[in-house]
Write a protein that holds these residues in place. Structure first.
Motif, PDB file in Angstrom:
ATOM      1  N   ALA A 110       0.862  -1.179   0.000  1.00  0.00           N
ATOM      2  CA  ALA A 110       0.000   0.000   0.000  1.00  0.00           C
ATOM      3  C   ALA A 110       0.900   1.230   0.000  1.00  0.00           C
ATOM      4  N   LYS A 111       0.587   2.202  -0.838  1.00  0.00           N
ATOM      5  CA  LYS A 111       1.422   3.394  -0.943  1.00  0.00           C
ATOM      6  C   LYS A 111       0.792   4.612  -0.292  1.00  0.00           C
ATOM      7  N   THR A 112      -0.488   4.536   0.037  1.00  0.00           N
ATOM      8  CA  THR A 112      -1.177   5.656   0.677  1.00  0.00           C
ATOM      9  C   THR A 112      -2.098   5.121   1.763  1.00  0.00           C
ATOM     10  N   LEU A 113      -2.557   6.012   2.632  1.00  0.00           N
ATOM     11  CA  LEU A 113      -3.486   5.597   3.677  1.00  0.00           C
ATOM     12  C   LEU A 113      -4.797   5.109   3.074  1.00  0.00           C
ATOM     13  N   GLY A 114      -5.239   5.768   2.002  1.00  0.00           N
ATOM     14  CA  GLY A 114      -6.460   5.337   1.329  1.00  0.00           C
ATOM     15  C   GLY A 114      -6.337   3.919   0.825  1.00  0.00           C
ATOM     16  N   GLN A 115      -5.185   3.598   0.213  1.00  0.00           N
ATOM     17  CA  GLN A 115      -4.956   2.231  -0.270  1.00  0.00           C
ATOM     18  C   GLN A 115      -4.905   1.245   0.898  1.00  0.00           C
ATOM     19  N   TYR A 116      -4.276   1.647   1.996  1.00  0.00           N
ATOM     20  CA  TYR A 116      -4.187   0.753   3.154  1.00  0.00           C
ATOM     21  C   TYR A 116      -5.579   0.396   3.679  1.00  0.00           C
ATOM     22  N   HIS A 117      -6.450   1.400   3.811  1.00  0.00           N
ATOM     23  CA  HIS A 117      -7.796   1.141   4.329  1.00  0.00           C
ATOM     24  C   HIS A 117      -8.613   0.305   3.336  1.00  0.00           C
ATOM     25  N   TYR A 118      -8.382   0.513   2.059  1.00  0.00           N
ATOM     26  CA  TYR A 118      -9.041  -0.285   1.007  1.00  0.00           C
ATOM     27  C   TYR A 118      -8.627  -1.751   1.123  1.00  0.00           C
ATOM     28  N   ILE A 119      -7.330  -2.000   1.261  1.00  0.00           N
ATOM     29  CA  ILE A 119      -6.816  -3.364   1.406  1.00  0.00           C
ATOM     30  C   ILE A 119      -7.344  -4.005   2.688  1.00  0.00           C
ATOM     31  N   LYS A 120      -7.375  -3.239   3.761  1.00  0.00           N
ATOM     32  CA  LYS A 120      -7.884  -3.745   5.043  1.00  0.00           C
ATOM     33  C   LYS A 120      -9.340  -4.186   4.903  1.00  0.00           C
ATOM     34  N   ALA A 121     -10.129  -3.398   4.169  1.00  0.00           N
ATOM     35  CA  ALA A 121     -11.531  -3.758   3.952  1.00  0.00           C
ATOM     36  C   ALA A 121     -11.645  -5.049   3.141  1.00  0.00           C
ATOM     37  N   ILE A 122     -10.801  -5.202   2.101  1.00  0.00           N
ATOM     38  CA  ILE A 122     -10.824  -6.424   1.289  1.00  0.00           C
ATOM     39  C   ILE A 122     -10.545  -7.641   2.160  1.00  0.00           C
ATOM     40  N   TYR A 148      -5.752  -2.754  -9.694  1.00  0.00           N
ATOM     41  CA  TYR A 148      -4.486  -3.471  -9.528  1.00  0.00           C
ATOM     42  C   TYR A 148      -4.397  -4.102  -8.134  1.00  0.00           C
ATOM     43  N   LEU A 149      -4.753  -3.342  -7.105  1.00  0.00           N
ATOM     44  CA  LEU A 149      -4.679  -3.884  -5.745  1.00  0.00           C
ATOM     45  C   LEU A 149      -5.702  -4.997  -5.534  1.00  0.00           C
ATOM     46  N   ALA A 150      -6.857  -4.892  -6.189  1.00  0.00           N
ATOM     47  CA  ALA A 150      -7.840  -5.977  -6.101  1.00  0.00           C
ATOM     48  C   ALA A 150      -7.275  -7.259  -6.706  1.00  0.00           C
ATOM     49  N   VAL A 151      -6.593  -7.136  -7.856  1.00  0.00           N
ATOM     50  CA  VAL A 151      -5.959  -8.303  -8.483  1.00  0.00           C
ATOM     51  C   VAL A 151      -4.864  -8.858  -7.577  1.00  0.00           C
ATOM     52  N   VAL A 152      -4.067  -7.979  -6.980  1.00  0.00           N
ATOM     53  CA  VAL A 152      -3.006  -8.405  -6.052  1.00  0.00           C
ATOM     54  C   VAL A 152      -3.602  -9.214  -4.902  1.00  0.00           C
ATOM     55  N   MET A 153      -4.677  -8.710  -4.314  1.00  0.00           N
ATOM     56  CA  MET A 153      -5.297  -9.408  -3.186  1.00  0.00           C
ATOM     57  C   MET A 153      -5.936 -10.723  -3.627  1.00  0.00           C
ATOM     58  N   ALA A 154      -6.416 -10.774  -4.863  1.00  0.00           N
ATOM     59  CA  ALA A 154      -6.978 -12.022  -5.389  1.00  0.00           C
ATOM     60  C   ALA A 154      -5.880 -13.071  -5.560  1.00  0.00           C
ATOM     61  N   VAL A 155      -4.762 -12.678  -6.144  1.00  0.00           N
ATOM     62  CA  VAL A 155      -3.638 -13.602  -6.334  1.00  0.00           C
ATOM     63  C   VAL A 155      -3.100 -14.057  -4.983  1.00  0.00           C
TER      64      VAL A 155
END
Length: 330
Positions: free
Chosen positions: A113-125, A143-150
């Protein structure tokens, strides 16, 4: 004229080089943005500022970057984002969260995660069954959704990955495009292929698709199916109708996780057609298993000018709405 200063100790020359950046670019960027002076001698960094307030801001930036540079290499985004946080008077740096490696790609690139927004998005996923990622281009939604899927597939949390997009005709009719049906819709799905190839490598991604472990298909192909033990991503969801959005969300089966991404400022639906993404929060807000996450220009991870372009468009549209409101009052 009185100058205020603070000294920082560096661990070693490696940390010093990470902090200075190529040709001292990172230090120059900090100096210019905060109106401070930075002197590095050996393993001591001294920060000079014209006011106590400026010194405090500079110290917050330096403490964050020093902590981050102990853990990994820095880049221009780290510097810019740290300065942006100071500008927004945010002190929640979450250094550990911005250092966590989510996935290492086929080429050895570490994804974080490169930003706080991305971090909270990943945490929610991670925590929710269905996550909505809504925001402008360049914020890493897809891209981050694909990363979390993989990542979920590698960790055997799911058995397959399903990536889908609505095939909206933006200026060209599908029937006039060359090739069979799959060749006609492939251009719409290309960004999803790109994310897979980057994270898994082209050969592995292709092998998984041949075995059915990964499926990339237009949204229309989801109708009538129930998707168990899968990580499902609906991209470009602003181009779904309310009926398509309902159809997609009701496909989700046991052991599955879904991520829905979209940008409500770039809707390609025919005029007078309501976007399913705009309507859905009004319907689903309050359901505990569902999370709505909003990314902004502050979370853009492309060229810095992209964030400025997005902010300029936001200001323009706010102005337009203000003019319309004034006109209505008259």
């Amino acid at each position: 004229m009185e100058r205020y200063f603070e000294k920082f100790l560096l661990n070693d020359m490696q940390q010093s080089q990470r902090l200075l950046g190529p040709n001292d670019d990172y230090i120059k960027q900090i100096e210019q943005s905060l109106d401070v002076s930075i002197v590095v001698r050996g393993e001591t960094l001294t920060l000079y500022a014209p006011t106590q307030e400026t010194l405090s801001a500079g110290c917050r930036v330096m403490n964050h970057l020093l902590d981050l540079s102990k853990r990994r290499e820095l880049n221009k985004m780290d510097i810019g984002y740290s300065l942006t946080l100071i500008g927004r008077q945010k002190e929640e740096y979450l250094t550990e969260k911005l250092s966590e490696t989510l996935l290492t790609t086929a080429k050895g690139k570490q994804i974080r995660a490169k930003t706080l927004g991305q971090y909270h998005y990943i945490k929610a996923i991670r925590e929710k069954d269905i996550t909505f990622g809504i925001g402008p281009a360049g914020t890493g939604k897809t891209y981050l959704a694909v990363v979390m899927a993989v990542r979920a597939l590698r960790n055997k949390q799911v058995e397959r990955i399903i990536l889908t997009r609505p095939a909206v005709e933006a200026g060209e009719k599908l029937g006039f495009l060359p090739g069979d049906l799959q060749e006609k819709v492939d251009p719409y799905l290309r960004p999803l292929y790109d994310g897979l190839y980057d994270t898994l490598g082209a050969d592995v991604a292709q092998k998984y698709m041949e075995k059915g472990i990964i499926e990339v298909a237009p949204l229309a192909y989801m109708r009538g199916r129930t998707l168990d033990d899968a990580f499902i991503i609906l991209d470009e969801a602003q181009n779904t109708t309310p009926e398509q959005m309902k159809m997609f969300l009701t496909r989700i089966g046991f052991g599955s996780k879904a991520v829905v991404t979209g940008d409500v400022t770039q809707i390609d639906l025919p005029k007078n057609n309501l976007s399913g993404l705009i309507l859905i929060e009004k319907i689903l807000s309050g359901i505990e298993e569902i999370s709505f996450n909003y990314l902004s220009a502050q979370d853009v991870v492309r060229h810095p000018v992209v964030a400025k372009i997005i902010a300029a468009y936001d200001d323009y549209h706010k102005g337009e709405r203000g003019v319309l409101n004034d006109g209505n009052k008259r």
